[in-house]
Design a protein around this motif. Structure first.
Motif, PDB file in Angstrom:
ATOM      1  N   GLU A 271      84.101  63.841  82.833  1.00 27.29           N
ATOM      2  CA  GLU A 271      84.527  62.483  82.494  1.00 27.29           C
ATOM      3  C   GLU A 271      83.890  61.425  83.389  1.00 27.29           C
ATOM      4  OE1 GLU A 271      86.289  61.615  79.910  1.00 27.29           O
ATOM      5  OE2 GLU A 271      86.473  63.716  79.287  1.00 27.29           O
ATOM      6  N   SER A 272      83.496  61.826  84.604  1.00 27.86           N
ATOM      7  CA  SER A 272      82.957  60.826  85.534  1.00 27.86           C
ATOM      8  C   SER A 272      81.902  61.448  86.430  1.00 27.86           C
ATOM      9  CB  SER A 272      84.083  60.240  86.399  1.00 27.86           C
ATOM     10  OG  SER A 272      84.606  61.243  87.255  1.00 27.86           O
ATOM     11  N   GLU A 273      81.174  60.573  87.113  1.00 30.65           N
ATOM     12  CA  GLU A 273      80.155  61.026  88.063  1.00 30.65           C
ATOM     13  C   GLU A 273      80.795  61.746  89.239  1.00 30.65           C
ATOM     14  OE1 GLU A 273      77.314  58.836  91.335  1.00 30.65           O
ATOM     15  OE2 GLU A 273      77.605  57.819  89.418  1.00 30.65           O
ATOM     16  N   ASP A 274      81.930  61.241  89.723  1.00 31.58           N
ATOM     17  CA  ASP A 274      82.590  61.869  90.865  1.00 31.58           C
ATOM     18  C   ASP A 274      83.026  63.283  90.541  1.00 31.58           C
ATOM     19  OD1 ASP A 274      82.253  59.575  92.319  1.00 31.58           O
ATOM     20  OD2 ASP A 274      84.233  58.745  91.825  1.00 31.58           O
ATOM     21  N   GLN A 275      83.459  63.517  89.314  1.00 34.41           N
ATOM     22  CA  GLN A 275      83.862  64.860  88.916  1.00 34.41           C
ATOM     23  C   GLN A 275      82.670  65.820  88.966  1.00 34.41           C
ATOM     24  OE1 GLN A 275      85.695  65.011  85.053  1.00 34.41           O
ATOM     25  NE2 GLN A 275      86.253  67.172  85.223  1.00 34.41           N
ATOM     26  N   CYS A 276      81.498  65.325  88.563  1.00 32.16           N
ATOM     27  CA  CYS A 276      80.275  66.149  88.651  1.00 32.16           C
ATOM     28  C   CYS A 276      80.000  66.540  90.099  1.00 32.16           C
ATOM     29  CB  CYS A 276      79.088  65.379  88.082  1.00 32.16           C
ATOM     30  SG  CYS A 276      79.160  65.028  86.332  1.00 32.16           S
ATOM     31  N   VAL A 277      80.135  65.584  91.026  1.00 34.21           N
ATOM     32  CA  VAL A 277      79.846  65.849  92.437  1.00 34.21           C
ATOM     33  C   VAL A 277      80.861  66.829  93.000  1.00 34.21           C
ATOM     34  CG1 VAL A 277      79.679  64.813  94.728  1.00 34.21           C
ATOM     35  CG2 VAL A 277      78.762  63.596  92.737  1.00 34.21           C
ATOM     36  N   ASP A 278      82.144  66.662  92.668  1.00 35.82           N
ATOM     37  CA  ASP A 278      83.180  67.566  93.179  1.00 35.82           C
ATOM     38  C   ASP A 278      82.922  68.996  92.742  1.00 35.82           C
ATOM     39  OD1 ASP A 278      84.415  65.434  94.378  1.00 35.82           O
ATOM     40  OD2 ASP A 278      85.849  65.094  92.729  1.00 35.82           O
ATOM     41  N   VAL A 279      82.546  69.189  91.496  1.00 36.28           N
ATOM     42  CA  VAL A 279      82.269  70.543  91.002  1.00 36.28           C
ATOM     43  C   VAL A 279      81.035  71.121  91.685  1.00 36.28           C
ATOM     44  CG1 VAL A 279      81.603  71.874  88.962  1.00 36.28           C
ATOM     45  CG2 VAL A 279      83.388  70.131  88.779  1.00 36.28           C
ATOM     46  N   ALA A 280      80.008  70.263  91.918  1.00 34.26           N
ATOM     47  CA  ALA A 280      78.755  70.747  92.507  1.00 34.26           C
ATOM     48  C   ALA A 280      78.944  71.217  93.942  1.00 34.26           C
ATOM     49  CB  ALA A 280      77.702  69.643  92.454  1.00 34.26           C
ATOM     50  N   ILE A 281      79.764  70.511  94.739  1.00 34.07           N
ATOM     51  CA  ILE A 281      79.914  70.884  96.154  1.00 34.07           C
ATOM     52  C   ILE A 281      81.114  71.784  96.373  1.00 34.07           C
ATOM     53  CG2 ILE A 281      78.787  68.782  96.922  1.00 34.07           C
ATOM     54  CD1 ILE A 281      81.488  67.616  97.588  1.00 34.07           C
ATOM     55  N   GLY A 282      81.938  71.985  95.329  1.00 35.56           N
ATOM     56  CA  GLY A 282      83.082  72.869  95.436  1.00 35.56           C
ATOM     57  C   GLY A 282      82.697  74.294  95.102  1.00 35.56           C
ATOM     58  N   ASN A 283      83.689  75.125  95.028  1.00 37.91           N
ATOM     59  CA  ASN A 283      83.455  76.541  94.746  1.00 37.91           C
ATOM     60  C   ASN A 283      83.890  76.911  93.327  1.00 37.91           C
ATOM     61  OD1 ASN A 283      82.462  77.087  97.354  1.00 37.91           O
ATOM     62  ND2 ASN A 283      84.572  77.187  98.155  1.00 37.91           N
TER      63      ASN A 283
ATOM     64  N   GLY B  83      73.897  69.960 101.198  1.00 34.90           N
ATOM     65  CA  GLY B  83      72.944  71.043 100.970  1.00 34.90           C
ATOM     66  C   GLY B  83      72.748  71.418  99.518  1.00 34.90           C
ATOM     67  N   ASN B  84      73.244  70.601  98.576  1.00 38.25           N
ATOM     68  CA  ASN B  84      73.094  70.896  97.149  1.00 38.25           C
ATOM     69  C   ASN B  84      72.312  69.782  96.457  1.00 38.25           C
ATOM     70  OD1 ASN B  84      74.876  73.374  96.569  1.00 38.25           O
ATOM     71  ND2 ASN B  84      76.215  72.062  97.801  1.00 38.25           N
ATOM     72  N   PHE B  85      71.395  70.191  95.594  1.00 36.89           N
ATOM     73  CA  PHE B  85      70.681  69.237  94.751  1.00 36.89           C
ATOM     74  C   PHE B  85      71.505  69.035  93.477  1.00 36.89           C
ATOM     75  CE2 PHE B  85      67.890  68.404  91.141  1.00 36.89           C
ATOM     76  CZ  PHE B  85      67.161  67.311  91.588  1.00 36.89           C
ATOM     77  N   ILE B  86      71.805  67.780  93.153  1.00 38.02           N
ATOM     78  CA  ILE B  86      72.672  67.474  92.013  1.00 38.02           C
ATOM     79  C   ILE B  86      71.944  66.495  91.099  1.00 38.02           C
ATOM     80  CG2 ILE B  86      74.938  66.663  91.282  1.00 38.02           C
ATOM     81  CD1 ILE B  86      75.858  67.085  94.221  1.00 38.02           C
ATOM     82  N   LYS B  87      71.779  66.906  89.861  1.00 39.45           N
ATOM     83  CA  LYS B  87      71.154  66.048  88.850  1.00 39.45           C
ATOM     84  C   LYS B  87      72.216  65.725  87.789  1.00 39.45           C
ATOM     85  CE  LYS B  87      68.097  67.946  86.153  1.00 39.45           C
ATOM     86  NZ  LYS B  87      66.807  68.483  85.660  1.00 39.45           N
ATOM     87  N   ILE B  88      72.610  64.454  87.731  1.00 41.67           N
ATOM     88  CA  ILE B  88      73.671  64.028  86.815  1.00 41.67           C
ATOM     89  C   ILE B  88      73.030  63.326  85.618  1.00 41.67           C
ATOM     90  CG2 ILE B  88      75.755  62.635  86.567  1.00 41.67           C
ATOM     91  CD1 ILE B  88      76.122  62.871  89.603  1.00 41.67           C
ATOM     92  N   MET B  89      73.404  63.786  84.412  1.00 47.34           N
ATOM     93  CA  MET B  89      72.863  63.231  83.171  1.00 47.34           C
ATOM     94  C   MET B  89      74.016  62.764  82.278  1.00 47.34           C
ATOM     95  SD  MET B  89      70.084  66.279  82.569  1.00 47.34           S
ATOM     96  CE  MET B  89      71.276  67.528  83.053  1.00 47.34           C
ATOM     97  N   GLN B  90      73.693  61.908  81.341  1.00 47.40           N
ATOM     98  CA  GLN B  90      74.712  61.342  80.459  1.00 47.40           C
ATOM     99  C   GLN B  90      74.282  61.504  79.007  1.00 47.40           C
ATOM    100  OE1 GLN B  90      75.624  57.212  81.222  1.00 47.40           O
ATOM    101  NE2 GLN B  90      77.707  57.409  80.447  1.00 47.40           N
ATOM    102  N   SER B  91      75.242  61.854  78.168  1.00 43.84           N
ATOM    103  CA  SER B  91      74.959  62.055  76.750  1.00 43.84           C
ATOM    104  C   SER B  91      74.770  60.716  76.045  1.00 43.84           C
ATOM    105  CB  SER B  91      76.100  62.832  76.088  1.00 43.84           C
ATOM    106  OG  SER B  91      75.941  62.855  74.683  1.00 43.84           O
ATOM    107  N   GLN B  92      73.788  60.660  75.179  1.00 39.96           N
ATOM    108  CA  GLN B  92      73.535  59.445  74.410  1.00 39.96           C
ATOM    109  C   GLN B  92      74.575  59.264  73.312  1.00 39.96           C
ATOM    110  OE1 GLN B  92      71.178  57.273  75.090  1.00 39.96           O
ATOM    111  NE2 GLN B  92      70.086  58.426  76.648  1.00 39.96           N
TER     112      GLN B  92
END
Length: 788
Positions: free
Chosen positions: A198-210, A233-242
């Motif tokens: 739903e949001s960019e922050d949610q993407c980041v939380d999942v990426a750095i979490g377990n 230490g994680n590379f995160i690429k966030i994309m958005q659906s058109q």
């Protein structure tokens, strides 16, 4: 009878069947020709194979598979770009260069892969066609000027410590300042992605979490890049659906970036601007092209793969037939020649890039020293050279070195490089006398030494790309030379005898002697004259050939116009019917400037020919004789040709490269000194340049300096004077511009003509008075103190 009559029914001349009335018709025959050579009654139709059983009837019939292979076109973006670039490169010629180069420059480069693809295609074309290296180098120069900003570069915000040692454990400070990296290969076409979120922050939380979130197939989903991060230490690429605006992402540990195929800059930057500048510098067309050239040049053994193939062939040679051996050997020899051609093409291409300013002199010195096996030894106050430990040069090194010097010698052999050139040619002199080398290499080095001694003038002309106009002019030049040679041969073989004596071997007794009694077969017997190859009429008296004086004619002396019993010609005619004395051929010389008697051209045609004249002058060793011949041939008969040429060259001097500007100034100087240009030809165009120089400065900041370069030779040749210069400069509204025009004219004249000539032009009392009136006494005295 008719009832028993046999009818032979045939099917087209290939044989038929006997049939009688009342009997059943014969079985059908196959259509002739379907199974063999074709045509009616062909051999393929003699036997009916339809009823013959197959060898084995126990098989399953063929069924079309839904997954069967079908041919398809590759419509990907890369395939389209490759096809477009190849098509343009295959069509490019010097004639079409500007238009097709513009189309290549207009191709949008959307990824680093696309950039490397374009460079690879242009580079392969350049080294595969060494004769056109100058044209492809010019293409690369234009591409490098247009492709300076790379839209595919992405800046990545990071929480890494830029001061940490490589490989050290990272300390991530949430409150610390951000650092940055860049990447030239960020794609949104990943096959598997995580989401939706739903949001960019949610993407980041999942990426750095377990959280073990299962990836999903992207399918045909259209995604756009939203943000790039490096966090903990994680590379995160966030994309958005058109379609629905949902967020998706791809993430992995930074240590596995190379394994995952993600390019990242090795350096970490403290500011975004610094990161952007480094990314732009490292991903330009020029940098990528030079990396490609360097990789090819540094290849240790260009024949490595070829040698492996040759080794394999020698192992299998005895198992092959004679024809197979010959075919394989021809293939290997073709490969070897192609590799060598590409190596020499790379050397020539590098040299052409250097001549256009795309490579620094330091790089060329490295190339020369690598080929010569020399190493610099630099001290505090000295520079010397020594041979490297493995100083053995192979045949390709010798040929490559000579080709490189032929290409760049006139450019790199300058006063600043005198120390280097002395060291290089000391070794070249040794190599030129080394009896262990092949004769071909030794003679090549000796030719190189002679070429340098003669100012880098080639012994024979090197073929380069030409326009149709240049080819036409070469053909005309050859034809003209053949005509001149023919005329010389005609005049050179016209019999013996003295001038005006008419008694040579070609004419016994001088009856029809020309100069010295030559052959009379070309004479016009009816009119008593002849017309030579240039269209001039030569009148001869029928009673004697020669160009004797009036006294010779009166006394019947040596001029053969008088009659004597010793002459075998006929007696003289009555004086009333005597032919007029011979008239010397009248050769019409063109008036000063060579402007009459030629074909009239429109202005655009004159400009085109002037450009061709400039290119020919630059490409053919600055041949002054050929330049003047071209001027007379193409532009004579056009009164305005001179002013049009001056105007064209002056305009183009404002935004061209320094070598071209110097060539155009040299051409104008040569033409004026030879009388092909007049003062009026120079004054009118140059007046426009001075009066409107402020408008040129908008597009070309160095325009006033370039104007000074143009003015210097004209002032030195007295085509322009200081009174004229002050009058035209006063038209400028800005006083600073007036001061700059005078100042740059003095500076450039000192560079071109020396201090003495400059003082002679600018230092006279009338000249000083005119400039003080224009600028003010104080301003001019300040310039004079600085420059004069």
């Amino acid at each position: 009878s008719s009832g028993s009559r046999s009818c032979r029914v045939g099917d087209g001349g290939g044989g038929g069947s006997d049939w009688q009335r009342g009997k059943a018709p014969p079985p059908p025959r196959p259509v002739a020709g379907r199974g063999g050579r074709g045509g009616r009654g062909g051999r393929g139709g003699r036997h009916n194979h339809q009823n013959e059983p197959f060898p084995d009837d126990d098989f399953d019939p063929l069924v079309s598979n839904a997954n069967r292979w079908v041919p398809s076109k590759d419509n990907s973006v890369m395939a389209k770009v490759e096809k477009q670039v190849k098509g343009l490169l295959n069509k490019i010629t010097k004639e079409k260069f500007d238009r097709l180069a513009g189309q290549l420059c207009d191709i949008q480069i959307k990824s680093y892969d696309m950039l490397t693809l374009m460079i690879r295609l242009v580079y392969e074309k350049a080294i595969g066609e060494p004769n056109f290296s100058d044209m492809y180098a010019n293409l690369c120069y234009q591409l490098s000027q247009r492709v300076k900003k790379s839209p595919f570069i992405q800046i990545i915000q990071s929480d890494e410590d830029p001061m940490a040692e490589p490989g050290a454990e990272c300390n991530y400070d949430e409150g610390g300042s951000a650092s940055f990296r860049w990447s030239n290969d960020v794609s949104t076409s990943d096959a598997e992605i995580l989401g939706p979120f739903e949001s960019e922050d949610q993407c980041v939380d999942v990426a750095i979490g377990n959280d073990d979130t299962d990836p999903i197939k992207r399918g045909e989903m259209e995604l756009s890049l939203h943000r790039l991060l490096i966090k903990r230490g994680n590379f995160i690429k966030i994309m958005q659906s058109q379609a629905d605006g949902k967020f998706y992402m791809v993430c992995f540990p930074l240590s596995k970036a190379e394994e995952c195929g993600q390019q990242l800059s090795t350096k970490i930057f403290t500011s975004e601007i610094e990161c952007q500048n480094d990314a732009t510098k490292m991903n330009t067309f020029k940098r990528s092209l030079l990396n490609k050239c360097e990789d090819e040049f540094n290849k240790q053994d260009i024949y490595k793969d070829w040698k492996e193939e040759m080794k394999e062939y020698k192992k299998l040679k005895l198992t092959l037939s004679e024809s197979e051996q010959k075919e394989r050997e021809e293939e290997l020899e073709f490969r070897r020649m192609k590799i060598k051609k590409q190596m020499l093409g790379n050397i020539k291409f590098i040299g052409e890039l250097y001549k256009l300013g795309m490579l620094k002199e330091k790089i060329m010195r490295f190339c020369i020293q690598s080929l010569l096996k020399l190493e610099e030894v630099r001290g505090a106050d000295y520079l010397r050279f020594k041979n490297v430990e493995d100083d053995e040069m192979d045949e390709e090194d010798h040929e490559a070195l000579c080709n490189l010097f032929i290409t760049i010698g006139s450019t790199i052999d300058n006063p600043k490089a005198a120390v280097y050139m002395q060291a290089y040619f000391q070794k070249i002199h040794v190599l030129g006398e080394d009896q262990s080398l092949s004769s071909r290499s030794r003679f090549a080095y000796q030719d190189l030494i002679d070429m340098r001694a003669k100012g880098w003038k080639l012994r024979r002309k090197v073929e380069t790309a030409k326009t149709l106009e240049e080819i036409r002019k070469e053909a005309e030049k050859e034809e003209r030379m053949q005509q001149q040679q023919s005329m010389q041969n005609n005049y050179g073989g016209r019999g013996g005898g003295g001038r005006g004596r008419g008694g040579g071997r070609g004419d016994k007794g001088g009856y029809r002697g020309g100069r010295g009694g030559g052959d009379y077969r070309n004479d016009n017997r009816e009119s008593g004259g002849r017309r030579d190859n240039r269209g001039y009429d030569h009148q001869y008296d029928n009673r004697g050939g020669g160009r004797g004086s009036r006294n010779d004619r009166n006394d019947g002396g040596r001029g053969n116009y008088g009659y004597s019993p010793n002459n075998r010609g006929p007696p003289p005619m009555p004086s009333a019917r005597m032919a007029p004395p011979p008239v010397a051929p009248k050769i019409l010389s063109p008036p000063p400037g060579g402007r009459s008697g030629g074909q009239q051209f429109a202005k655009d045609k004159i400009e085109t020919r002037a450009k061709n004249m400039r290119d020919e002058f630059m490409n053919e060793g600055r041949d002054e004789k050929e330049l003047l011949l071209t001027m007379d041939e193409n532009l004579s008969g056009n009164p305005d040709a001179g002013s049009i040429i001056v105007q064209l060259y002056a305009d183009q001097s404002m935004d061209c490269k320094a070598p071209m500007r110097k060539a155009m100034i040299d051409i104008l100087t040569i033409l004026y000194k030879a009388g092909k240009l007049t003062k009026s030809d120079v004054e009118v165009p140059m007046a426009d340049m001075v009066e409107f120089i402020d408008s040129f400065v908008v597009d070309s900041p160095g325009a006033i300096g370039f104007l000074g370069e143009l003015l210097a030779p004209f002032l030195d040749m007295k085509a322009l004077d200081i009174k004229w210069l002050c009058e035209k400069t006063s038209m400028l509204m800005n006083k600073d511009d007036q001061k700059k025009v005078i100042h740059n004219a003095i500076v450039e004249m000192k560079k071109a003509c020396g201090d003495g000539a400059t003082r002679a032009v600018f230092g006279g009392p009338n000249e000083v008075k005119a400039m003080e009136k224009l600028l003010g006494a104080g301003e001019f005295q300040a310039i004079a103190a600085q420059c004069l």
